[in-house]
Write a protein that holds these residues in place. Sequence first.
Motif, PDB file in Angstrom:
ATOM      1  N   PHE A 179      22.136  -7.949 -28.540  1.00 25.46           N
ATOM      2  CA  PHE A 179      22.337  -6.749 -27.720  1.00 25.46           C
ATOM      3  C   PHE A 179      21.576  -6.942 -26.413  1.00 25.46           C
ATOM      4  O   PHE A 179      20.372  -7.247 -26.434  1.00 25.46           O
ATOM      5  CB  PHE A 179      21.810  -5.504 -28.435  1.00 25.46           C
ATOM      6  N   GLU A 180      22.247  -6.750 -25.298  1.00 27.27           N
ATOM      7  CA  GLU A 180      21.606  -6.881 -23.995  1.00 27.27           C
ATOM      8  C   GLU A 180      21.940  -5.669 -23.133  1.00 27.27           C
ATOM      9  O   GLU A 180      23.105  -5.270 -23.038  1.00 27.27           O
ATOM     10  CB  GLU A 180      22.047  -8.157 -23.291  1.00 27.27           C
ATOM     11  N   VAL A 181      20.906  -5.095 -22.530  1.00 22.27           N
ATOM     12  CA  VAL A 181      21.065  -3.912 -21.678  1.00 22.27           C
ATOM     13  C   VAL A 181      20.525  -4.229 -20.293  1.00 22.27           C
ATOM     14  O   VAL A 181      19.501  -4.903 -20.148  1.00 22.27           O
ATOM     15  CB  VAL A 181      20.313  -2.702 -22.273  1.00 22.27           C
ATOM     16  N   SER A 182      21.218  -3.754 -19.271  1.00 20.23           N
ATOM     17  CA  SER A 182      20.753  -3.910 -17.894  1.00 20.23           C
ATOM     18  C   SER A 182      20.760  -2.557 -17.197  1.00 20.23           C
ATOM     19  O   SER A 182      21.630  -1.718 -17.467  1.00 20.23           O
ATOM     20  CB  SER A 182      21.643  -4.888 -17.131  1.00 20.23           C
ATOM     21  N   VAL A 183      19.799  -2.324 -16.327  1.00 22.51           N
ATOM     22  CA  VAL A 183      19.745  -1.083 -15.554  1.00 22.51           C
ATOM     23  C   VAL A 183      19.500  -1.414 -14.087  1.00 22.51           C
ATOM     24  O   VAL A 183      18.820  -2.390 -13.757  1.00 22.51           O
ATOM     25  CB  VAL A 183      18.635  -0.116 -16.052  1.00 22.51           C
ATOM     26  N   ASN A 184      20.070  -0.596 -13.232  1.00 26.81           N
ATOM     27  CA  ASN A 184      19.821  -0.667 -11.796  1.00 26.81           C
ATOM     28  C   ASN A 184      19.244   0.683 -11.376  1.00 26.81           C
ATOM     29  O   ASN A 184      19.894   1.711 -11.554  1.00 26.81           O
ATOM     30  CB  ASN A 184      21.120  -0.965 -11.034  1.00 26.81           C
ATOM     31  N   VAL A 185      18.015   0.665 -10.880  1.00 27.89           N
ATOM     32  CA  VAL A 185      17.336   1.909 -10.529  1.00 27.89           C
ATOM     33  C   VAL A 185      16.817   1.823  -9.083  1.00 27.89           C
ATOM     34  O   VAL A 185      16.224   0.799  -8.698  1.00 27.89           O
ATOM     35  CB  VAL A 185      16.151   2.207 -11.487  1.00 27.89           C
ATOM     36  N   LYS A 186      17.016   2.887  -8.332  1.00 27.13           N
ATOM     37  CA  LYS A 186      16.477   3.001  -6.984  1.00 27.13           C
ATOM     38  C   LYS A 186      15.393   4.083  -6.985  1.00 27.13           C
ATOM     39  O   LYS A 186      15.650   5.213  -7.396  1.00 27.13           O
ATOM     40  CB  LYS A 186      17.567   3.334  -5.977  1.00 27.13           C
ATOM     41  N   TYR A 187      14.196   3.701  -6.553  1.00 29.42           N
ATOM     42  CA  TYR A 187      13.067   4.625  -6.520  1.00 29.42           C
ATOM     43  C   TYR A 187      12.701   4.935  -5.074  1.00 29.42           C
ATOM     44  O   TYR A 187      12.762   4.065  -4.194  1.00 29.42           O
ATOM     45  CB  TYR A 187      11.836   4.028  -7.206  1.00 29.42           C
TER      46      TYR A 187
ATOM     47  N   ASN B  68       0.833  -1.222   0.000  1.00 24.00           N
ATOM     48  CA  ASN B  68       0.000   0.000   0.000  1.00 24.00           C
ATOM     49  C   ASN B  68       0.861   1.264   0.000  1.00 24.00           C
ATOM     50  O   ASN B  68       0.542   2.261   0.663  1.00 24.00           O
ATOM     51  CB  ASN B  68      -0.947   0.008   1.204  1.00 24.00           C
ATOM     52  N   GLN B  69       1.952   1.197  -0.753  1.00 24.02           N
ATOM     53  CA  GLN B  69       2.830   2.356  -0.891  1.00 24.02           C
ATOM     54  C   GLN B  69       2.976   2.702  -2.371  1.00 24.02           C
ATOM     55  O   GLN B  69       2.662   1.897  -3.257  1.00 24.02           O
ATOM     56  CB  GLN B  69       4.203   2.059  -0.270  1.00 24.02           C
ATOM     57  N   ASN B  70       3.466   3.901  -2.607  1.00 24.32           N
ATOM     58  CA  ASN B  70       3.624   4.384  -3.971  1.00 24.32           C
ATOM     59  C   ASN B  70       5.101   4.573  -4.303  1.00 24.32           C
ATOM     60  O   ASN B  70       5.945   4.750  -3.414  1.00 24.32           O
ATOM     61  CB  ASN B  70       2.898   5.719  -4.157  1.00 24.32           C
ATOM     62  N   ILE B  71       5.388   4.560  -5.589  1.00 26.18           N
ATOM     63  CA  ILE B  71       6.750   4.783  -6.057  1.00 26.18           C
ATOM     64  C   ILE B  71       6.926   6.261  -6.388  1.00 26.18           C
ATOM     65  O   ILE B  71       6.137   6.848  -7.124  1.00 26.18           O
ATOM     66  CB  ILE B  71       7.044   3.930  -7.303  1.00 26.18           C
ATOM     67  N   GLY B  72       7.982   6.839  -5.820  1.00 28.61           N
ATOM     68  CA  GLY B  72       8.282   8.245  -6.078  1.00 28.61           C
ATOM     69  C   GLY B  72       9.313   8.403  -7.178  1.00 28.61           C
ATOM     70  O   GLY B  72       9.444   7.551  -8.059  1.00 28.61           O
ATOM     71  N   LYS B  73      10.070   9.480  -7.099  1.00 26.53           N
ATOM     72  CA  LYS B  73      11.067   9.773  -8.138  1.00 26.53           C
ATOM     73  C   LYS B  73      12.256   8.811  -8.046  1.00 26.53           C
ATOM     74  O   LYS B  73      12.505   8.198  -6.998  1.00 26.53           O
ATOM     75  CB  LYS B  73      11.545  11.208  -8.005  1.00 26.53           C
ATOM     76  N   ALA B  74      12.977   8.713  -9.133  1.00 26.23           N
ATOM     77  CA  ALA B  74      14.173   7.878  -9.149  1.00 26.23           C
ATOM     78  C   ALA B  74      15.295   8.577  -8.385  1.00 26.23           C
ATOM     79  O   ALA B  74      15.543   9.772  -8.573  1.00 26.23           O
ATOM     80  CB  ALA B  74      14.608   7.608 -10.584  1.00 26.23           C
ATOM     81  N   LEU B  75      15.963   7.833  -7.540  1.00 29.18           N
ATOM     82  CA  LEU B  75      17.059   8.376  -6.745  1.00 29.18           C
ATOM     83  C   LEU B  75      18.428   8.029  -7.323  1.00 29.18           C
ATOM     84  O   LEU B  75      19.410   8.714  -7.045  1.00 29.18           O
ATOM     85  CB  LEU B  75      16.970   7.837  -5.309  1.00 29.18           C
ATOM     86  N   TYR B  76      18.463   6.961  -8.113  1.00 30.22           N
ATOM     87  CA  TYR B  76      19.754   6.487  -8.627  1.00 30.22           C
ATOM     88  C   TYR B  76      19.493   5.621  -9.855  1.00 30.22           C
ATOM     89  O   TYR B  76      18.571   4.804  -9.865  1.00 30.22           O
ATOM     90  CB  TYR B  76      20.467   5.667  -7.552  1.00 30.22           C
ATOM     91  N   ILE B  77      20.301   5.824 -10.894  1.00 31.32           N
ATOM     92  CA  ILE B  77      20.195   5.007 -12.110  1.00 31.32           C
ATOM     93  C   ILE B  77      21.596   4.647 -12.590  1.00 31.32           C
ATOM     94  O   ILE B  77      22.469   5.510 -12.697  1.00 31.32           O
ATOM     95  CB  ILE B  77      19.444   5.734 -13.247  1.00 31.32           C
ATOM     96  N   ALA B  78      21.810   3.368 -12.885  1.00 29.58           N
ATOM     97  CA  ALA B  78      23.060   2.905 -13.495  1.00 29.58           C
ATOM     98  C   ALA B  78      22.716   1.923 -14.598  1.00 29.58           C
ATOM     99  O   ALA B  78      21.728   1.193 -14.502  1.00 29.58           O
ATOM    100  CB  ALA B  78      23.956   2.238 -12.451  1.00 29.58           C
ATOM    101  N   ASP B  79      23.496   1.948 -15.658  1.00 30.48           N
ATOM    102  CA  ASP B  79      23.199   1.062 -16.781  1.00 30.48           C
ATOM    103  C   ASP B  79      24.466   0.388 -17.291  1.00 30.48           C
ATOM    104  O   ASP B  79      25.573   0.854 -17.056  1.00 30.48           O
ATOM    105  CB  ASP B  79      22.522   1.844 -17.919  1.00 30.48           C
ATOM    106  N   GLY B  80      24.260  -0.699 -17.994  1.00 31.84           N
ATOM    107  CA  GLY B  80      25.357  -1.415 -18.628  1.00 31.84           C
ATOM    108  C   GLY B  80      24.832  -2.177 -19.826  1.00 31.84           C
ATOM    109  O   GLY B  80      23.615  -2.320 -19.995  1.00 31.84           O
ATOM    110  N   TYR B  81      25.738  -2.651 -20.685  1.00 32.34           N
ATOM    111  CA  TYR B  81      25.292  -3.386 -21.869  1.00 32.34           C
ATOM    112  C   TYR B  81      26.366  -4.366 -22.310  1.00 32.34           C
ATOM    113  O   TYR B  81      27.529  -4.269 -21.927  1.00 32.34           O
ATOM    114  CB  TYR B  81      24.961  -2.424 -23.009  1.00 32.34           C
ATOM    115  N   SER B  82      25.937  -5.318 -23.126  1.00 34.96           N
ATOM    116  CA  SER B  82      26.867  -6.266 -23.739  1.00 34.96           C
ATOM    117  C   SER B  82      26.394  -6.554 -25.157  1.00 34.96           C
ATOM    118  O   SER B  82      25.201  -6.522 -25.448  1.00 34.96           O
ATOM    119  CB  SER B  82      26.940  -7.565 -22.923  1.00 34.96           C
ATOM    120  N   ILE B  83      27.355  -6.816 -26.041  1.00 40.09           N
ATOM    121  CA  ILE B  83      27.062  -7.161 -27.430  1.00 40.09           C
ATOM    122  C   ILE B  83      27.750  -8.479 -27.732  1.00 40.09           C
ATOM    123  O   ILE B  83      28.967  -8.582 -27.663  1.00 40.09           O
ATOM    124  CB  ILE B  83      27.554  -6.073 -28.404  1.00 40.09           C
TER     125      ILE B  83
END
Length: 232
Positions: A221-229, A169-184
């Motif tokens: 192509f593969e992309v990964s993201v780490n996000v903290k909300y 019963n909680q809501n998601i606010g703004k993103a606090l942290y974003i990191a990304d990476g990829y592989s080919i």
Amino acid sequence: MKNLLIVFCLAVSSLSFAQKNFIDQPYVETNAKVDTLVVPDKIFISILLNEADSKNKTSVEEQEKTLESTLKQLKINTEKDLSLLDLSSNFKNYFLKGQNVVKSKMYSLLVNDAVTAGKVLAELENAGISNVTIERTEYSKAEDLLLELKYKAVEKSLLTAKKLAKPLNQNIGKALYIADGYSISNALQGQAAGIQIRGMSSMYEAKVADPINTEFQKVKFEVSVNVKYALE
């Protein structure tokens, strides 16, 4: 000494405080991956012209003429897509045999599809140029594709975060942290270092006037993201 000790303690205390307050509010952390397969549209072919291959009967210069005429018959722009790999001299290697100098040159040819690549390998073999290999394959719009995949990965991470927060019963606010990476992943497999000729016992049989069913392994192509909300 006491002053140095005080400074050191303050530094450790500040570091600890910064670590504890990197995110000083409830949050949810998500990891998302998105991948896709695409057909490579840039195929690089290495062509070695070597007098030793013909037992010194055919000079490199004669082989160059054969190479150019063969590629032009396949409607390939040799001025644009064919380049000499060795930029420092006219000859790639020198092999000394007594008083004779055996010359060789290495060329790189760019084609845009696997069917053309198959025809090039077959026709050059028929013309007596057999030292030909598929060097590598690429996708010309890789940067645009990576950006699109990152966009989709962030969307996926947000959906995951909302799903995790809903039972609480909680809501998601703004993103606090974003990191990304990829592989080919672009491993070449199959016949002729990545090229597969189907429906033929040998890719060098007869003429190549008939269509050749040729395909390359697709590039992954593969992309990964780490996000903290923020969790509200």
